[in-house]
Design a protein around this motif. Structure first.
Motif, PDB file in Angstrom:
ATOM      1  N   GLU A 230       0.832  -1.200   0.000  1.00  0.00           N
ATOM      2  CA  GLU A 230       0.000   0.000   0.000  1.00  0.00           C
ATOM      3  C   GLU A 230       0.867   1.251   0.000  1.00  0.00           C
ATOM      4  OE1 GLU A 230      -3.530   0.131   2.584  1.00  0.00           O
ATOM      5  OE2 GLU A 230      -3.020  -1.907   3.152  1.00  0.00           O
ATOM      6  N   LEU A 231       1.967   1.230   0.741  1.00  0.00           N
ATOM      7  CA  LEU A 231       2.875   2.363   0.787  1.00  0.00           C
ATOM      8  C   LEU A 231       3.482   2.628  -0.590  1.00  0.00           C
ATOM      9  CD1 LEU A 231       4.412   4.458   2.538  1.00  0.00           C
ATOM     10  CD2 LEU A 231       6.177   2.730   2.868  1.00  0.00           C
ATOM     11  N   LYS A 232       3.870   1.571  -1.297  1.00  0.00           N
ATOM     12  CA  LYS A 232       4.439   1.746  -2.636  1.00  0.00           C
ATOM     13  C   LYS A 232       3.409   2.287  -3.613  1.00  0.00           C
ATOM     14  CE  LYS A 232       8.019  -1.822  -2.197  1.00  0.00           C
ATOM     15  NZ  LYS A 232       8.533  -3.117  -2.713  1.00  0.00           N
ATOM     16  N   LEU A 233       2.175   1.778  -3.537  1.00  0.00           N
ATOM     17  CA  LEU A 233       1.132   2.290  -4.405  1.00  0.00           C
ATOM     18  C   LEU A 233       0.833   3.756  -4.112  1.00  0.00           C
ATOM     19  CD1 LEU A 233      -1.394  -0.700  -4.462  1.00  0.00           C
ATOM     20  CD2 LEU A 233       0.101   0.044  -6.305  1.00  0.00           C
ATOM     21  N   ALA A 234       0.786   4.107  -2.822  1.00  0.00           N
ATOM     22  CA  ALA A 234       0.532   5.505  -2.457  1.00  0.00           C
ATOM     23  C   ALA A 234       1.673   6.408  -2.911  1.00  0.00           C
ATOM     24  CB  ALA A 234       0.333   5.607  -0.944  1.00  0.00           C
ATOM     25  N   SER A 235       2.917   5.941  -2.797  1.00  0.00           N
ATOM     26  CA  SER A 235       4.060   6.744  -3.225  1.00  0.00           C
ATOM     27  C   SER A 235       4.025   7.001  -4.723  1.00  0.00           C
ATOM     28  CB  SER A 235       5.367   6.042  -2.842  1.00  0.00           C
ATOM     29  OG  SER A 235       5.433   5.811  -1.452  1.00  0.00           O
ATOM     30  N   SER A 236       3.750   5.955  -5.504  1.00  0.00           N
ATOM     31  CA  SER A 236       3.687   6.138  -6.956  1.00  0.00           C
ATOM     32  C   SER A 236       2.526   7.033  -7.354  1.00  0.00           C
ATOM     33  CB  SER A 236       3.563   4.777  -7.638  1.00  0.00           C
ATOM     34  OG  SER A 236       2.377   4.115  -7.226  1.00  0.00           O
ATOM     35  N   GLU A 237       1.401   6.950  -6.629  1.00  0.00           N
ATOM     36  CA  GLU A 237       0.255   7.807  -6.937  1.00  0.00           C
ATOM     37  C   GLU A 237       0.566   9.266  -6.634  1.00  0.00           C
ATOM     38  OE1 GLU A 237      -3.536   8.378  -8.444  1.00  0.00           O
ATOM     39  OE2 GLU A 237      -2.368   6.522  -8.337  1.00  0.00           O
ATOM     40  N   ILE A 238       1.276   9.519  -5.533  1.00  0.00           N
ATOM     41  CA  ILE A 238       1.651  10.892  -5.187  1.00  0.00           C
ATOM     42  C   ILE A 238       2.622  11.453  -6.215  1.00  0.00           C
ATOM     43  CG2 ILE A 238       2.883  12.284  -3.486  1.00  0.00           C
ATOM     44  CD1 ILE A 238       1.707  10.517  -1.315  1.00  0.00           C
ATOM     45  N   LYS A 239       3.606  10.666  -6.632  1.00  0.00           N
ATOM     46  CA  LYS A 239       4.559  11.120  -7.645  1.00  0.00           C
ATOM     47  C   LYS A 239       3.861  11.418  -8.966  1.00  0.00           C
ATOM     48  CE  LYS A 239       8.613   8.705  -5.783  1.00  0.00           C
ATOM     49  NZ  LYS A 239       9.635   7.650  -6.025  1.00  0.00           N
ATOM     50  N   LYS A 240       2.915  10.552  -9.344  1.00  0.00           N
ATOM     51  CA  LYS A 240       2.192  10.773 -10.591  1.00  0.00           C
ATOM     52  C   LYS A 240       1.359  12.045 -10.515  1.00  0.00           C
ATOM     53  CE  LYS A 240      -1.245   8.626 -13.606  1.00  0.00           C
ATOM     54  NZ  LYS A 240      -2.134   7.450 -13.812  1.00  0.00           N
ATOM     55  N   GLU A 267     -10.240   4.287  -2.355  1.00  0.00           N
ATOM     56  CA  GLU A 267     -10.675   3.674  -3.605  1.00  0.00           C
ATOM     57  C   GLU A 267      -9.522   2.987  -4.323  1.00  0.00           C
ATOM     58  OE1 GLU A 267     -12.338   6.876  -5.737  1.00  0.00           O
ATOM     59  OE2 GLU A 267     -14.080   7.113  -4.428  1.00  0.00           O
ATOM     60  N   SER A 268      -8.376   3.680  -4.408  1.00  0.00           N
ATOM     61  CA  SER A 268      -7.257   3.139  -5.181  1.00  0.00           C
ATOM     62  C   SER A 268      -6.544   2.000  -4.474  1.00  0.00           C
ATOM     63  CB  SER A 268      -6.255   4.262  -5.490  1.00  0.00           C
ATOM     64  OG  SER A 268      -5.747   4.814  -4.291  1.00  0.00           O
ATOM     65  N   LEU A 269      -6.629   1.942  -3.144  1.00  0.00           N
ATOM     66  CA  LEU A 269      -5.907   0.920  -2.395  1.00  0.00           C
ATOM     67  C   LEU A 269      -6.812  -0.187  -1.870  1.00  0.00           C
ATOM     68  CD1 LEU A 269      -3.540   3.183  -0.229  1.00  0.00           C
ATOM     69  CD2 LEU A 269      -3.066   2.127  -2.434  1.00  0.00           C
ATOM     70  N   PHE A 270      -8.103  -0.139  -2.189  1.00  0.00           N
ATOM     71  CA  PHE A 270      -9.028  -1.128  -1.615  1.00  0.00           C
ATOM     72  C   PHE A 270      -8.669  -2.546  -2.060  1.00  0.00           C
ATOM     73  CE2 PHE A 270     -12.884  -3.713  -1.902  1.00  0.00           C
ATOM     74  CZ  PHE A 270     -13.272  -3.699  -0.576  1.00  0.00           C
ATOM     75  N   GLN A 271      -8.377  -2.718  -3.341  1.00  0.00           N
ATOM     76  CA  GLN A 271      -8.060  -4.058  -3.831  1.00  0.00           C
ATOM     77  C   GLN A 271      -6.789  -4.594  -3.193  1.00  0.00           C
ATOM     78  OE1 GLN A 271      -7.753  -4.294  -8.077  1.00  0.00           O
ATOM     79  NE2 GLN A 271      -7.452  -6.507  -8.115  1.00  0.00           N
ATOM     80  N   GLN A 272      -5.771  -3.745  -3.063  1.00  0.00           N
ATOM     81  CA  GLN A 272      -4.522  -4.169  -2.433  1.00  0.00           C
ATOM     82  C   GLN A 272      -4.735  -4.455  -0.957  1.00  0.00           C
ATOM     83  OE1 GLN A 272      -1.475  -4.774  -3.920  1.00  0.00           O
ATOM     84  NE2 GLN A 272      -1.068  -5.643  -1.914  1.00  0.00           N
ATOM     85  N   ARG A 273      -5.573  -3.651  -0.286  1.00  0.00           N
ATOM     86  CA  ARG A 273      -5.815  -3.868   1.135  1.00  0.00           C
ATOM     87  C   ARG A 273      -6.543  -5.193   1.368  1.00  0.00           C
ATOM     88  NH1 ARG A 273      -8.259   0.593   2.136  1.00  0.00           N
ATOM     89  NH2 ARG A 273      -6.385   1.715   2.772  1.00  0.00           N
ATOM     90  N   THR A 274      -7.485  -5.521   0.478  1.00  0.00           N
ATOM     91  CA  THR A 274      -8.192  -6.789   0.605  1.00  0.00           C
ATOM     92  C   THR A 274      -7.245  -7.965   0.423  1.00  0.00           C
ATOM     93  OG1 THR A 274     -10.195  -5.734  -0.262  1.00  0.00           O
ATOM     94  CG2 THR A 274     -10.130  -8.139  -0.251  1.00  0.00           C
ATOM     95  N   SER A 275      -6.350  -7.868  -0.560  1.00  0.00           N
ATOM     96  CA  SER A 275      -5.369  -8.937  -0.790  1.00  0.00           C
ATOM     97  C   SER A 275      -4.424  -9.082   0.398  1.00  0.00           C
ATOM     98  CB  SER A 275      -4.574  -8.644  -2.065  1.00  0.00           C
ATOM     99  OG  SER A 275      -3.569  -9.602  -2.265  1.00  0.00           O
TER     100      SER A 275
END
Length: 402
Positions: A230-240, A267-275
């Motif tokens: 989740e941290l990696k996804l959030a970091s890439s989303e912030i950079k984008k 919304e963007s991390l829900f799928q990763q959080r469920t996994s």
């Protein structure tokens, strides 16, 4: 996970571990773990499948005897023309990762392990028992499954160490982590070994003064329960996002905390959080813990806070150690579900604050003072509450006694 299961079940690790050429097997922390227990690592030659025939054969047996017999298996997709809506594996999926792991362990340990193997002329369990009798128990090779071993199985950074910044602590993956031991002037600006929990970025561990100490992040309330992915996804989303607006794309802990708390992140991390939640359930099974229905409900419903009323009754037990254990359970439940827990009760709750320094730093006290009869505002509020109680309880008297 495999090494943890091996120590959990047998109390030891193999003398030689054969791995493929995956990048995770070339990491420093994996080499450190093997060196700590004097294990030899051997790598399979690339593009030569015969060196992994034993392992691949086990995969084939497990697929044939177990996986391919489960509802929702994808064997039918080999011939796409036979796939219809009624037999589409996507519509037949009923197995969660935790339940699948539980039944796979039952098949491996209780069925496959007790059936005679054609190459051994006996069951794998009998062969293992016979080998232990011939070679001896070798008690000096036993590995206790404790916190120190679990810490050695946690990942570390690319360097393996972090610098102790005065007043901030150590920085791991954009986030500063703090422990009171960092107040020692001798530790300032020194490099210490660090490790982090990939399933809870709210805490990290640092090796200080010949011991591993737990460190909490600067935005613990926002980071607790979130995973490394989740941290990696959030970091890439912030950079984008910053790149699209021509802003400075430097990622900071404050940006990550604000993003994780926003609706967009949900919304963007829900799928990763469920996994990750399913993976965390498997880890809890390895640790010998059982995920309760309340944990699942808190995780999926995601309330802002979970209140425990009349919490002062937790203090009416025999010893302080048992009380601290109950509070640790609340802390663990909050970490696993990512939901803030609130204890609601009388002034007897104040004794909880002195039991654990960690809980004291992570706790916020909210004081609701008593009503004072000589204050008109307090008297008016008390009458209003009493009248509301009377109206809902349908009491016989109609007027509040003044």
């Amino acid at each position: 996970m495999v090494l943890r299961v091996c120590v959990k079940n047998h109390g030891r690790l193999p003398q030689i571990i054969v791995v493929d050429n995956g990048s995770e097997f070339h990491s420093t922390y994996f080499e450190t773990l093997l060196a700590a227990f004097e294990i030899t690592k051997k790598q399979r030659p690339p593009a030569q499948a015969r060196f992994g025939s034993v392992c691949e054969r086990l995969f084939g047996t497990s697929n044939k005897q177990f996986v391919h017999n489960l509802q929702g298996n994808t064997q039918i997709t080999r011939n796409v023309r036979q796939v219809t809506k009624s037999v589409n594996p996507k519509n037949q999926a009923v197995w969660t990762l935790a339940f699948f792991y539980d039944y796979l362990c039952h098949w491996a340990y209780e069925i496959y392990n007790t059936i005679d193997h054609p190459a051994l002329h006996q069951s794998p369990r009998e062969a293992f028992t016979q080998g232990m009798l011939q070679g001896g128990d070798r008690a000096h090779k036993m590995i206790p499954y404790n916190k120190d071993f679990c810490l050695l199985t946690l990942p570390t950074t690319s360097r393996g160490t972090a610098k102790v910044q005065p007043g901030h602590g150590v920085k791991v993956n954009y986030i500063y982590y703090w422990s009171n031991l960092f107040r020692d002037p001798e530790l300032e600006n020194t490099q210490v070994s660090v490790r982090y929990d990939p399933f809870n970025i709210g805490i990290a561990y640092a090796y200080v003064k010949s011991q591993w100490v737990e460190c909490t992040s600067q935005y613990y309330i926002d980071f607790q329960g979130h995973t490394e992915k989740e941290l990696k996804l959030a970091s890439s989303e912030i950079k984008k996002r910053d790149r699209n607006h021509t802003k400075n794309n430097k990622v900071s802990a404050k940006k990550l905390a604000n993003f994780l708390a926003s609706a967009e992140a949900q919304e963007s991390l829900f799928q990763q959080r469920t996994s990750d939640f399913e993976t965390r359930q498997v880890l809890q099974m390895i640790e010998g813990k059982v995920t309760t229905l309340m944990e699942k409900a808190l995780f999926h419903r995601r309330p802002d806070i979970f209140f425990v009323d009349e919490a002062q009754h937790l203090g009416k037990i025999s010893s302080g150690q048992k009380l601290q254990t109950q509070l640790d359970c609340f802390k663990s439940l909050a970490n696993m579900t990512g939901v803030v827990h609130g204890l609601f009760g009388t002034y007897e709750l104040l004794i909880f604050r002195a039991l654990s320094a960690q809980l004291s730093r992570r706790t916020i006290d909210i004081h609701f003072p008593r009503y004072k009869p000589n204050y008109p505002q307090d008297l008016k509020a008390f009458k209003s509450i009493l009248f509301t109680f009377q109206r809902h309880q349908r009491l016989f008297f109609q007027k509040i006694i003044t």
